[in-house]
Scaffold this motif. Structure first.
Motif, short mmCIF file in Angstrom:
data_model
loop_
_atom_site.label_atom_id
_atom_site.label_comp_id
_atom_site.label_asym_id
_atom_site.label_seq_id
_atom_site.Cartn_x
_atom_site.Cartn_y
_atom_site.Cartn_z
N ALA A 88 0.76 -1.30 -0.02
CA ALA A 88 0.06 -0.04 -0.01
C ALA A 88 0.46 1.42 0.15
N GLU A 89 1.83 1.28 0.87
CA GLU A 89 2.82 2.50 0.92
C GLU A 89 3.41 2.52 -0.51
N GLN A 90 4.01 1.59 -0.92
CA GLN A 90 4.69 1.79 -2.39
C GLN A 90 3.77 2.14 -3.46
N MET A 139 -6.86 -3.34 0.12
CA MET A 139 -7.84 -2.40 -0.20
C MET A 139 -8.30 -1.50 0.72
N GLY A 140 -8.14 -2.01 2.35
CA GLY A 140 -8.57 -1.18 3.06
C GLY A 140 -7.69 -0.05 3.35
N TYR A 141 -6.29 -0.11 3.13
CA TYR A 141 -5.53 0.86 3.34
C TYR A 141 -5.27 2.04 2.28
N PHE A 142 -6.26 1.57 1.04
CA PHE A 142 -6.44 2.59 0.13
C PHE A 142 -7.60 3.48 0.25
N VAL A 154 0.71 5.80 4.58
CA VAL A 154 1.09 7.03 4.05
C VAL A 154 2.44 7.26 3.35
N PRO A 155 2.14 7.49 1.93
CA PRO A 155 0.80 7.69 1.12
C PRO A 155 0.05 6.43 0.92
N GLY A 156 -1.13 6.59 0.48
CA GLY A 156 -1.90 5.36 0.16
C GLY A 156 -3.30 5.75 0.45
N ALA A 157 -3.57 6.03 2.04
CA ALA A 157 -4.98 6.27 2.46
C ALA A 157 -5.68 7.30 1.36
#
Length: 333
Positions: A88-90, A139-142, A154-157
């Motif tokens: 998610a961060e990447q 998916m939740g992290y996005f 972070v970033p991602g959310a």
């Protein structure tokens, strides 16, 4: 006409190195962008002397930075090798650097052998059995962060990076349908269950916030050249690579040879016919006929084209000829 995209493993050819392979990938992506291809995806493989895209997110950044409009993504990230938060961060970082251009395809295979998989993870607690839960976590992290959420990407959310489920069996089709996500089938190397998987996915698809209707992308191998004879000779590089892999002797991508099929054993011949059933090597007219039939038969929403060719100039020429065939099919309706 349906969109055509490009799948690249950043092949390291015999006599070459990873640096050259990565330069070639960027050059091919620039040509793909000029020719109107929709996406340019790179695949995660590890401990393979013929593949330079192991650090897939870094290669995606390399390609995205050198292009301007084409979508760039992973086809795919092998999620059991990674913590969902790290991915998610990447990809949140990639989406922040290249907004509106990043895709994330997810697979549950390790992209390597068991020894390498252990070296990647240092333990085997994360495995393919937990793939659905890992996808949901990712998916939740996005999604936008909620008040009191203890862990955020972070970033991602809030970036809602588009996620595809990749597969070569019915498992991925079921998961993509249940989650309402687009589905990409690896018919370019494992076509055996393609028809069943497409039917299952379309039948069981549940609309979601991400996707209202099912969307199927199919992988194919296309080696296009001026003549059938030239294309079939270029094709022998992939044939050799498949046979070497099945015999446990993978290596750099080999140059084409004459009369390769003449000395094949019946077992090797059958293996190639099975694995490469969704493939065409030939002149533009041969490629046109094959693509027309394949699209009609599968009703694919998108095709992602792998053109595994030893010589880079011939590979560029292949995607040029394929794009011309795509445009001809579009004009024909």
């Amino acid at each position: 006409m349906i969109p055509f995209s490009v799948l690249d493993l950043a092949p390291i050819v015999q006599g070459g190195d990873a640096a050259q392979a990565l330069r070639n990938s960027l050059d091919l992506a620039r040509h793909a962008e000029r020719l109107g291809y929709h996406r340019y995806w790179l695949a995660e493989h590890h401990n393979m002397a013929g593949v330079a895209s192991a650090a897939t997110s870094i290669v995606i950044a390399h390609v995205a930075a050198g292009t301007s409009t084409i979508r760039v993504g992973a086809g795919g990230i092998m999620l059991p090798n990674h913590a969902p938060l790290v991915i998610a961060e990447q990809f949140g970082t990639l989406a922040s650097l290249f907004p509106g251009r990043i895709d994330l395809g997810l697979g549950r295979a390790p992209g390597s052998d068991p020894v390498t998989a252990r070296a990647l993870r240092r333990h085997l607690a994360g495995d393919a059995d937990g793939f659905p839960q890992d996808v949901l976590e990712l998916m939740g992290y996005f999604r936008p962060a909620e008040p009191g959420q203890l862990v955020q990407a972070v970033p991602g959310a809030g970036l809602r990076v588009p996620i595809w489920i990749l597969g070569s069996s019915l498992f991925g089709a079921q998961l993509a349908a249940a989650l309402g996500l687009p589905y990409a089938f690896a018919s370019h190397f494992a076509p055996g269950q393609m028809t069943q998987a497409i039917a299952l996915y379309r039948r069981e698809f549940r609309p979601s916030d991400e996707l209202a209707e099912p969307r199927v992308m199919l992988g194919i191998n296309v080696v296009a050249a001026g003549t059938d004879e030239e294309a079939r000779r270029l094709w022998t590089s992939l044939q050799q690579a498949f046979v070497n892999l099945r015999r446990g002797r993978p290596g750099p991508f080999p140059p084409p040879v004459d009369d390769f099929e003449r000395d094949l054993s019946p077992l090797d011949r059958a293996g190639l016919e099975q694995a490469l059933a969704c493939s065409v090597a030939g002149s533009p007219e041969t490629v046109r006929r094959w693509l027309d039939g394949f699209i009609t038969r599968t009703r694919a929403d998108e095709l992602i084209v792998s053109s595994p060719i030893f010589d880079h100039a011939a590979r560029v020429r292949s995607i040029e000829l394929t794009a011309a065939v795509r445009d001809e099919l579009a004009r024909a309706g």
